[in-house]
Each structure stands twice: as C-alpha cells, then as structure tokens.
Scaffold this active site. Structure first.
Site, PDB file in Angstrom:
ATOM      1  CE1 TYR A   1      -3.450  -0.421   5.252  1.00 19.06           C
ATOM      2  CE2 TYR A   1      -4.013  -2.743   5.538  1.00 19.06           C
ATOM      3  CZ  TYR A   1      -3.734  -1.654   4.712  1.00 19.06           C
ATOM      4  OH  TYR A   1      -3.731  -1.817   3.348  1.00 19.06           O
TER       5      TYR A   1
ATOM      6  CB  SER B   1      -0.890  -0.020   1.252  1.00 20.90           C
ATOM      7  OG  SER B   1      -1.487   1.245   1.455  1.00 20.90           O
TER       8      SER B   1
ATOM      9  CE  LYS C   1      -1.449  -4.242   3.255  1.00 19.49           C
ATOM     10  NZ  LYS C   1      -1.740  -5.562   2.639  1.00 19.49           N
TER      11      LYS C   1
HETATM   12  C1  WQD Z   1      -9.981   9.088   1.084  1.00 20.02           C
HETATM   13  C2  WQD Z   1     -10.229  10.569   1.320  1.00 20.02           C
HETATM   14  C3  WQD Z   1     -10.633  11.167   3.622  1.00 20.02           C
HETATM   15  C4  WQD Z   1     -14.452   9.065   3.962  1.00 20.02           C
HETATM   16  C5  WQD Z   1      -7.229   4.186   3.103  1.00 20.02           C
HETATM   17  C6  WQD Z   1      -6.066   3.417   3.652  1.00 20.02           C
HETATM   18  C7  WQD Z   1      -5.266   2.853   2.516  1.00 20.02           C
HETATM   19  C8  WQD Z   1      -6.175   2.016   1.662  1.00 20.02           C
HETATM   20  C9  WQD Z   1      -7.283   2.891   1.092  1.00 20.02           C
HETATM   21  C10 WQD Z   1      -6.228  -0.282   2.386  1.00 20.02           C
HETATM   22  C11 WQD Z   1      -9.538  11.091   2.576  1.00 20.02           C
HETATM   23  C12 WQD Z   1     -11.856  11.442   2.750  1.00 20.02           C
HETATM   24  C13 WQD Z   1     -13.261   9.567   3.467  1.00 20.02           C
HETATM   25  C14 WQD Z   1     -15.487   9.961   4.320  1.00 20.02           C
HETATM   26  C15 WQD Z   1     -14.106  11.798   3.662  1.00 20.02           C
HETATM   27  N1  WQD Z   1      -6.737   0.966   2.385  1.00 20.02           N
HETATM   28  N2  WQD Z   1     -13.104  10.912   3.317  1.00 20.02           N
HETATM   29  N3  WQD Z   1     -15.280  11.309   4.155  1.00 20.02           N
HETATM   30  O1  WQD Z   1      -7.677   7.066   3.969  1.00 20.02           O
HETATM   31  O2  WQD Z   1      -6.856   7.654   1.626  1.00 20.02           O
HETATM   32  O3  WQD Z   1      -6.735   5.300   2.403  1.00 20.02           O
HETATM   33  O4  WQD Z   1      -8.007   3.396   2.241  1.00 20.02           O
HETATM   34  O5  WQD Z   1      -5.256  -0.654   1.779  1.00 20.02           O
HETATM   35  O6  WQD Z   1      -4.234   2.061   3.032  1.00 20.02           O
HETATM   36  O7  WQD Z   1      -5.241   4.309   4.357  1.00 20.02           O
HETATM   37  O8  WQD Z   1      -8.949   6.303   1.905  1.00 20.02           O
HETATM   38  O9  WQD Z   1     -11.305   6.396   1.224  1.00 20.02           O
HETATM   39  O10 WQD Z   1     -10.749   6.438   3.710  1.00 20.02           O
HETATM   40  O11 WQD Z   1     -10.263   8.425   2.324  1.00 20.02           O
HETATM   41  O12 WQD Z   1     -13.942  13.038   3.511  1.00 20.02           O
HETATM   42  O13 WQD Z   1     -16.589   9.564   4.799  1.00 20.02           O
HETATM   43  O14 WQD Z   1     -11.622  10.779   1.537  1.00 20.02           O
HETATM   44  O15 WQD Z   1     -10.426  12.237   4.537  1.00 20.02           O
HETATM   45  O16 WQD Z   1      -9.077  12.407   2.310  1.00 20.02           O
HETATM   46  P1  WQD Z   1      -7.529   6.698   2.541  1.00 20.02           P
HETATM   47  P2  WQD Z   1     -10.393   6.833   2.331  1.00 20.02           P
END
Ligand code: WQD
Length: 341
Positions: free
Chosen positions: A151, A126, A155
């Site tokens: 998590y 990741s 990785k």
């Molecule tokens: C994306 C953006 C949030 C939800 C994570 C893990 C990564 C991988 C993918 C496993 C961010 C914003 C989100 C919401 C929001 N997972 N957001 N409201 O955190 O970039 O990555 O998932 O492998 O390892 O870290 O993904 O989709 O949670 O967030 O504003 O209800 O959307 O702040 O900027 P993230 P995400």
C-alpha cells in the site's frame, strides 16, 4: 460554478471533502466503484449541503468506464483523486490487487486529464512514504524511506509517476497531500468513517469498543521509546483534512504553484500517543474505555508527526478543530450508526 471530479467520493475522506467543496461553491462530480463504501453516502451528503453531487459508479482502474463517464460529464477543471485500495495489512496479503488497482487507477486519471483538458490534480498521498523518520517533526524534505507495505509503495510509486508526467505536460499542475492519521466525523453525524469488518485503525476500534461492538481495545505495545511507551501519531480531524484539499485546489487555480508537482504534509503538527488518545476520548465523551496492552503490531513505526509550516505558509491552511470536538464527532457518529441514543 467550477466543476471538480472527486474519485472515491463516497469514501471517508472523499465524502467529507465533497461537503466542504460544495459549501465553498464548487459543483462536485463523484466517481466511485463502491467496493468499500455505499451509495447512501450521496444522499447523506445531499442532506448536509442541499446539493446532490453528480454520481457515477465507475472503477477508475477501468479506463473505458472512466472515459465513457467523462465524455458524458465535460467541463471538469480539477480532480481530487482518492479512489484506491488502502488497507495496509490487506496489501501485504494481496499485493497485486494493490499494484493493479492503485497504479492503473492513477495512470487512467492522468491520461483522462490530457484527453479531457483537466488542468489540476490533488493526489491523496500519505506520511507512510517517510517510514520511521530519523528526525522529527517530519518535513516535506525528509527522506523517503523504503515502503513498509505494498500500500505504502503504491503511494511512493504514484508520486513518482505524477512527477514524471507533469514534467512533460506543463499544462497540468499537481499537488500531493501527505496525510497523517485522518480521524473524526462530520458534526452532523450524517457521514463518517465506516470500516467494513474489524477496524484496522485506532479510532474506529475505540468507538466500536465504546459502543460495545468490540469487547476490548488491544493497545499494540507499550515498550516503544516514547514517554508512555505507546506509539505516537499525528491525528488530523477529517474536516481540517478536507479543507486542505480545497486550499490545494485554490493554489493551482490561482497559479501560485512554484513547481509543477508540490508536496505538503497535512497534519496537526502535534504527536499523540495511543494512551493519550484513549484518555482524550474518555475525557471528551465521559465513556470509560475497556483496553489492554498486548504485543506490538507487525510493521508499526514508533513515532511520527508533521512539521506543517510549509502547508501553513504556502497553502494558507492549518488544522483548527480541537481534539475534544474530533473525539465527540467520532463518538456521535458511532452512536448514530449503531443506533445508540
Ligand atoms: C495508529 C496507532 C497502532 C489499532 C495507517 C496507515 C496510514 C493511514 C492511516 C491510509 C498505532 C495503534 C491501532 C488498534 C492500536 N492509512 N493501534 N490498536 O498504522 O498509524 O496508519 O492508517 O492512508 O497510511 O499506515 O494507523 O490507526 O492503524 O494505528 O494500538 O486496534 O494505534 O499500533 O500505533 P497507522 P492506525
């Protein structure tokens, strides 16, 4: 027909990778403990490709279970290892579950490769290993930063375990794919992302809000140092991501690797802010999304997107699915699972 083991093959990325593997002539064997997915996925994969994968309900962190299964399923040449716990927030609350499951699981896989003479491994890593990069876009040489969650730490640790293992087992080749943000669903709407409970990730929360399952999407902060103040990510379509795994397998089958363990950034190379993604969803689907700006989410980084030139050149792979198609596939899948016409 080359036989490939896909661990975690009933999950979001595993199921889409299985479909692409089958459609490119591989025989797929799936092991999954079904802790975060359903065996119905096997039937839906079969509906898409006409080929039923061999399936074993196996917990890869249980060495005896894994080895018993592999004794009954010989002739596997490569493994794509997805099976792991992957909820960032949960990992902070129950770290030992993540260390035990994700690290024991990998160690068992590596021992199985030696025992059953399996040559090639693709490891699901990741971009989280880069933390908040100083320089963007992030390349495979960008510094690995201290993990922001157990998590993410599993990785990093697992990449190091593989590095140390292949160093003294030259007959085994490994490629770690560092995913950015996987999104979308299969165009058939037969498989897709099925988060249990309240979605942590952005796209499932968007589609559930659009479907009326969630009242309103909370946008976690608009005071970041980005053009519109919301965080930037590299959202990669799940089909593109699936095909990156096949490109990695082929590289090892064709002995084109230059090192016993190689890393590739698997993204689109384009960064999109949360508000830009919401706009893209609304334009693609015609659905107006109900959202509000709230405070930042603990642990979120500000901006990250990939330099994919190494994967483009060495894997002969690039992301090709247009964002609009990704949004539509995600919405069609959500409508399908929610029974919306
Ligand atoms: C994306 C953006 C949030 C939800 C994570 C893990 C990564 C991988 C993918 C496993 C961010 C914003 C989100 C919401 C929001 N997972 N957001 N409201 O955190 O970039 O990555 O998932 O492998 O390892 O870290 O993904 O989709 O949670 O967030 O504003 O209800 O959307 O702040 O900027 P993230 P995400």
């Amino acid at each position: 027909m080359k036989k490939i083991l896909v661990t975690g093959g009933t999950g979001f990325i595993g199921s889409h990778t299985t479909v692409e593997l089958q459609q490119k002539g591989y025989q797929v064997v799936i092991v999954d403990n079904l802790s975060n997915s359903s065996a119905d996925v096997i039937d839906n994969i079969t509906k898409i490709t006409g080929q039923k994968p061999i399936f074993g309900k196996v917990d890869v962190s249980n060495k005896e279970q894994l080895f018993d299964f592999l004794k009954q399923n010989q002739g596997i040449e490569s493994i794509i290892h997805f099976a792991a716990s992957k909820a960032v927030g949960e990992s902070v609350q129950v770290p030992l579950k993540y260390y035990r499951n994700n690290i024991n699981g990998l160690i068992n896989i590596l021992e199985a490769m030696k025992e059953f003479k399996i040559s090639n491994l693709v490891f699901s890593s990741s971009c989280t290993v880069y933390g908040q990069p100083e320089k963007l876009p992030v390349t495979e040489q960008s510094p690995i930063q201290p993990a922001l969650s157990p998590y993410g730490n599993t990785k990093q640790i697992n990449e190091e375990i593989i590095r140390d293992f292949v160093k003294v087992n030259p007959e085994i080749h490994a490629i770690a794919l560092r995913y950015f943000n996987p999104v979308g669903a299969h165009p058939s709407s037969l498989i897709g992302e099925l988060p249990l409970g309240v979605p942590a990730n952005l796209i499932p929360y968007i589609t559930q809000t659009a479907a009326g399952i969630r009242e309103c999407l909370s946008v976690f902060g608009n005071d970041y140092d980005t053009p519109d103040g919301t965080p930037i990510r590299d959202y990669i379509d799940i089909i593109d991501l699936a095909n990156a795994h096949i490109a990695a397998i082929k590289r090892m089958e064709d002995n084109k690797q230059k090192q016993s363990l190689e890393f590739f950034n698997i993204g689109t190379g384009n960064g999109l802010s949360v508000l830009e993604l919401i706009k893209a969803f609304e334009e693609a689907t015609g659905v107006k999304l109900n959202y509000k700006i709230v405070g930042r989410r603990e642990g979120d980084i500000e901006k990250v997107w990939a330099d994919t030139s190494f994967a483009n050149k060495e894997l002969g792979w690039k992301a090709v699915v247009p964002l609009k198609e990704t949004m539509l596939n995600a919405w069609n899948w959500q409508k399908k699972v929610s029974g919306i016409k």
